[in-house]
Enzyme design. Sequence first.
Site, mmCIF file in Angstrom:
data_model
loop_
_atom_site.group_PDB
_atom_site.id
_atom_site.type_symbol
_atom_site.label_atom_id
_atom_site.label_comp_id
_atom_site.label_asym_id
_atom_site.label_seq_id
_atom_site.Cartn_x
_atom_site.Cartn_y
_atom_site.Cartn_z
ATOM 1 N N GLU A 1 38.213 43.520 121.761
ATOM 2 C CA GLU A 1 37.709 42.887 122.915
ATOM 3 C C GLU A 1 38.741 41.527 123.240
ATOM 4 O OE1 GLU A 1 33.674 41.961 122.526
ATOM 5 O OE2 GLU A 1 33.310 44.192 122.809
ATOM 6 N N VAL A 2 38.915 40.835 122.146
ATOM 7 C CA VAL A 2 39.757 39.501 122.452
ATOM 8 C C VAL A 2 41.178 39.596 121.920
ATOM 9 C CG1 VAL A 2 39.822 36.926 121.588
ATOM 10 C CG2 VAL A 2 37.598 38.205 122.025
ATOM 11 N N HIS B 1 37.321 40.133 111.056
ATOM 12 C CA HIS B 1 35.709 39.908 111.029
ATOM 13 C C HIS B 1 35.531 39.807 109.386
ATOM 14 C CE1 HIS B 1 34.957 41.030 115.219
ATOM 15 N NE2 HIS B 1 35.858 41.732 114.994
ATOM 16 N N HIS C 1 42.152 38.688 115.173
ATOM 17 C CA HIS C 1 41.122 37.941 114.278
ATOM 18 C C HIS C 1 40.715 39.106 113.153
ATOM 19 C CE1 HIS C 1 39.663 39.896 118.010
ATOM 20 N NE2 HIS C 1 38.398 40.241 117.170
ATOM 21 N N ASP D 1 30.798 34.231 114.299
ATOM 22 C CA ASP D 1 30.804 34.825 115.530
ATOM 23 C C ASP D 1 29.966 34.532 116.065
ATOM 24 O OD1 ASP D 1 32.386 38.000 116.264
ATOM 25 O OD2 ASP D 1 30.604 37.394 117.147
ATOM 26 N N ILE D 2 29.942 34.516 117.502
ATOM 27 C CA ILE D 2 28.768 34.269 118.320
ATOM 28 C C ILE D 2 27.725 35.484 118.435
ATOM 29 C CG2 ILE D 2 29.663 34.975 120.723
ATOM 30 C CD1 ILE D 2 29.230 32.301 121.699
ATOM 31 N N ASN E 1 40.204 44.792 114.346
ATOM 32 C CA ASN E 1 40.421 45.708 115.433
ATOM 33 C C ASN E 1 41.909 45.497 116.246
ATOM 34 O OD1 ASN E 1 38.047 47.064 115.346
ATOM 35 N ND2 ASN E 1 37.191 45.272 116.289
HETATM 36 P P1 AMP Z 1 36.697 42.218 118.753
HETATM 37 O O1 AMP Z 1 36.017 43.513 119.422
HETATM 38 O O2 AMP Z 1 37.130 42.689 117.391
HETATM 39 O O3 AMP Z 1 37.739 41.710 119.700
HETATM 40 O O4 AMP Z 1 35.738 41.143 118.370
HETATM 41 C C1 AMP Z 1 35.552 39.910 119.362
HETATM 42 C C2 AMP Z 1 34.592 39.082 118.469
HETATM 43 O O5 AMP Z 1 34.546 37.909 118.993
HETATM 44 C C3 AMP Z 1 33.034 39.794 119.094
HETATM 45 O O6 AMP Z 1 32.483 39.854 117.737
HETATM 46 C C4 AMP Z 1 32.523 38.765 119.597
HETATM 47 O O7 AMP Z 1 31.205 38.452 119.292
HETATM 48 C C5 AMP Z 1 33.257 37.412 119.094
HETATM 49 N N1 AMP Z 1 33.264 36.269 120.078
HETATM 50 C C6 AMP Z 1 33.534 36.304 121.579
HETATM 51 N N2 AMP Z 1 33.540 35.014 122.017
HETATM 52 C C7 AMP Z 1 33.239 34.178 121.017
HETATM 53 C C8 AMP Z 1 33.009 32.737 120.846
HETATM 54 N N3 AMP Z 1 33.084 32.123 121.782
HETATM 55 N N4 AMP Z 1 32.914 32.309 119.806
HETATM 56 C C9 AMP Z 1 32.795 33.122 118.520
HETATM 57 N N5 AMP Z 1 32.763 34.479 118.697
HETATM 58 C C10 AMP Z 1 32.926 34.898 119.881
#
Ligand code: AMP
Length: 127
Positions: free
Chosen positions: A105-106, A112, A110, A35-36, A97
């Site tokens: 968010e994405v 974690h 995924h 994770d970034i 999530n």
């Molecule tokens: P969520 O809130 O469960 O959708 O988590 C999305 C996760 O993606 C967050 O922990 C971000 O830090 C991570 N994230 C977003 N962009 C990137 C990226 N380019 N590379 C790695 N992790 C990312």
Amino acid sequence: MPYAYDDQNIFARILRGEIPNKTVLETEHCLAFHDIRAQAPTHVLVIPRGAYVNFDHFIAEASDAEILDFNRAVAKVGEMLDLLPGTGGEGYRLIANSGPHSHQEVPHLHFHVLAGRPLGAMLVGPA
Ligand code: AMP
């Protein structure tokens, strides 16, 4: 359409090689990468290569092979990073999530994988 997938989301772009990632594991159907914005010493994301918005989408539409590979990939990450409590590791937490209340968010499924320190209570704030 309950599972409209946005193919411009950041993880779709990572899967297409448009954005770099720090890969931990690649399998036939999955990718795992750091994770970034790590929220623990170990913070790895495991994603299917298929276009699934969230866990319920994945379970509804993924093949048995994809579902098996995804579960094995999550377990393999734990094994590779020495997290498994059954083999002397200090354990880990999985978070997936799904949807607005979860703060997803994405919009690409995924998990974690969080580890490397005591992670505290599962949630903060009132029920
Ligand atoms: P969520 O809130 O469960 O959708 O988590 C999305 C996760 O993606 C967050 O922990 C971000 O830090 C991570 N994230 C977003 N962009 C990137 C990226 N380019 N590379 C790695 N992790 C990312």
